[in-house]
Design a protein around this motif. Structure first.
Motif, short mmCIF file in Angstrom:
data_model
loop_
_atom_site.label_atom_id
_atom_site.label_comp_id
_atom_site.label_asym_id
_atom_site.label_seq_id
_atom_site.Cartn_x
_atom_site.Cartn_y
_atom_site.Cartn_z
N ASP A 212 10.80 5.31 -22.49
CA ASP A 212 11.42 4.26 -21.43
C ASP A 212 11.02 4.11 -20.14
N GLU A 213 10.93 5.46 -19.56
CA GLU A 213 10.67 5.51 -17.99
C GLU A 213 9.22 5.08 -17.84
N THR A 214 8.31 5.57 -18.64
CA THR A 214 6.91 5.18 -18.74
C THR A 214 6.86 3.58 -18.71
N GLU A 215 7.74 3.16 -19.53
CA GLU A 215 7.53 1.62 -19.77
C GLU A 215 8.02 0.63 -18.34
N SER A 216 8.83 1.39 -17.74
CA SER A 216 9.04 0.45 -16.48
C SER A 216 7.97 0.88 -15.56
N VAL A 217 7.10 1.74 -15.53
CA VAL A 217 5.81 1.93 -14.67
C VAL A 217 4.76 0.83 -15.25
N PHE A 218 4.62 0.92 -16.52
CA PHE A 218 3.80 -0.19 -17.11
C PHE A 218 3.94 -1.50 -16.95
N LYS A 219 5.47 -2.01 -16.85
CA LYS A 219 5.99 -3.36 -16.16
C LYS A 219 5.45 -3.65 -15.14
N ALA A 220 5.88 -2.59 -14.07
CA ALA A 220 5.22 -2.94 -12.77
C ALA A 220 3.58 -3.00 -12.67
#
Ligand code: NIG
Ligand code: FE
Length: 398
Positions: A212-220
């Motif tokens: 989930d934390e990785t996904e927030s980086v991908f979204k950015a």
């Protein structure tokens, strides 16, 4: 410039060998390639005496810019302390972070140049360099500026990758969201605005970032239109590769623990599998990446040094190709594809990695008979010359 009487590994459909060929370059590009007996006229002619020509090699995953030294951790690991335990005790990546924060930009540049020179001696013409040992806005940008400067000081293309999500620094151990905010909303946007970011990466692992934390980086990254890559499934299988595939990642790297579902998802997204045998070797891992399944699903495979101060102090792409063969069972042909055509793909570069008309004239000339000779010996460098952008960049052309 015309190179003639040369054995050409075009790297199109495997080695794509042309036995007695020539290559004509003009304005930094490959203008013509084919059999030597129908060679077009040229001003500067180099008779290569049957030597081997390959595309300039590409190292698509490195952490070449860093401060400090972690040789003592090698000693610790061989005295029985696990890599993950060293990290948990504040060593590992964090030890390099402390050193990198304290090192001036000029000093970082100086030490990185030494490592770069060593790696360039094996015909590298494009290298990827990550940040990720700063973990604060200022130091992440400092690392990326150093990476950019390297490209001005040596004949090599540098692709920069922002790896602010490498691990959580201790000051944010208890507050992951605040660190993610720093990475996504302060560091990445600033680095991108300064033109310092060609790709965004994260370390998705139990000791680093959750899925989930990785996904927030991908979204950015996505909101800034920057392509992504991921350190995934290195020490355990969290499903990071599947997430990366959903975001159209250019590559997933390490992937020792990638399962069948993960292979299927990266096959569907056209994501390159980047194998890093140096880290596997140094950490004395037992589980090799799923090479047979990658082949079965026709996933393009790249190999890279992962040059870094902890898990892979490897400064040699040829050694890495050999390790990929001996440790992971790649064929020498797959290993060379992994450091040329597929490495280019892992960086989203369509203009290099093969010898074909219209490609950049980035070429390496080797004093060997067969392309398989490049992955065979250890510690032997048969490089004769490098041409980059159609210009002689290293060694002596015949
Ligand atoms: O690619 N896996 C995470 N990061 C680096 C190692 C970092 C380090 O140990 O300094 C890697 O292996
Ligand atoms: Fe890495």
């Amino acid at each position: 410039m015309l190179l003639t009487n040369v054995r050409i590994a075009t790297m199109i459909n495997g080695y794509g060998l042309i036995e007695n060929g020539s290559v004509l370059t003009q304005h930094g590009m490959i203008e013509w390639v084919g059999p030597a007996n129908v060679t077009p006229a040229a001003k500067a002619i180099h008779d290569c005496g049957g030597k081997l020509l390959t595309p300039g090699l590409i190292d698509c995953h490195t952490h070449l810019v860093y401060g400090g030294n972690r040789a003592h951790e090698f000693e610790m690991r061989l005295n029985g302390v696990a890599y993950a335990d060293i990290a948990k005790a504040g060593g590992g990546i964090m030890s390099t972070v402390r050193a990198t924060r304290e090192t001036s930009e000029a000093e970082l540049l100086k030490s990185a140049l030494k490592r770069l020179d060593s790696i360039l001696a094996e015909g590298i013409t494009t290298i990827e360099i990550k940040s990720g040992y700063g973990l604060d806005v200022e130091t992440e940008l400092k690392m990326l500026r150093v990476a950019r400067k390297l490209a001005m000081l040596r004949p090599v293309d540098v692709k920069t990758t922002f790896l602010g999500a490498h691990t959580f620094p201790p000051e944010f151990k208890e507050n992951h969201n605040e660190y993610l905010d720093l990475v996504c909303n302060r560091a990445l946007s600033k680095a991108a605005a300064e033109g310092l970011v060609d790709a965004v990466d994260a370390f998705c692992e139990g000791i680093a970032f959750s899925v989930d934390e990785t996904e927030s980086v991908f979204k950015a990254a996505k909101s800034l239109n920057i392509p992504i890559k991921l350190h995934a499934e290195q020490l355990s299988n969290l499903g990071g590769a599947k997430l990366a595939a959903r975001y159209g990642a250019m590559s997933v790297d390490h992937i020792e623990y990638l399962d069948r579902e993960g292979v299927e998802s990266i096959a569907a997204s056209g994501t390159v599998a980047v194998l890093l045998p140096g880290a596997y070797y140094y950490l004395r891992e037992k589980q090799a990446p799923p090479v047979a399944e990658l082949r079965q699903h026709k996933v393009p495979i790249a190999v890279a040094t992962d040059l870094n101060p902890g898990s892979s102090p490897v400064h040699s792409i040829l050694t890495t190709m050999n390790m990929a063969c001996v440790l992971f069972g790649l064929t020498p042909e797959e290993a060379l594809l992994g450091a040329t055509a597929n490495a280019a793909r892992a960086l989203g570069l369509a203009d290099r990695g093969t010898i074909a008309v219209g490609q950049r004239a980035d070429l390496a000339l080797w004093d060997v008979e067969r392309p398989g000779d490049l992955s065979y010996p250890l510690g032997f460098n048969p490089l004769k010359a490098v041409i980059r952008n159609g210009q002689a960049a290293r060694g002596q052309l015949p």
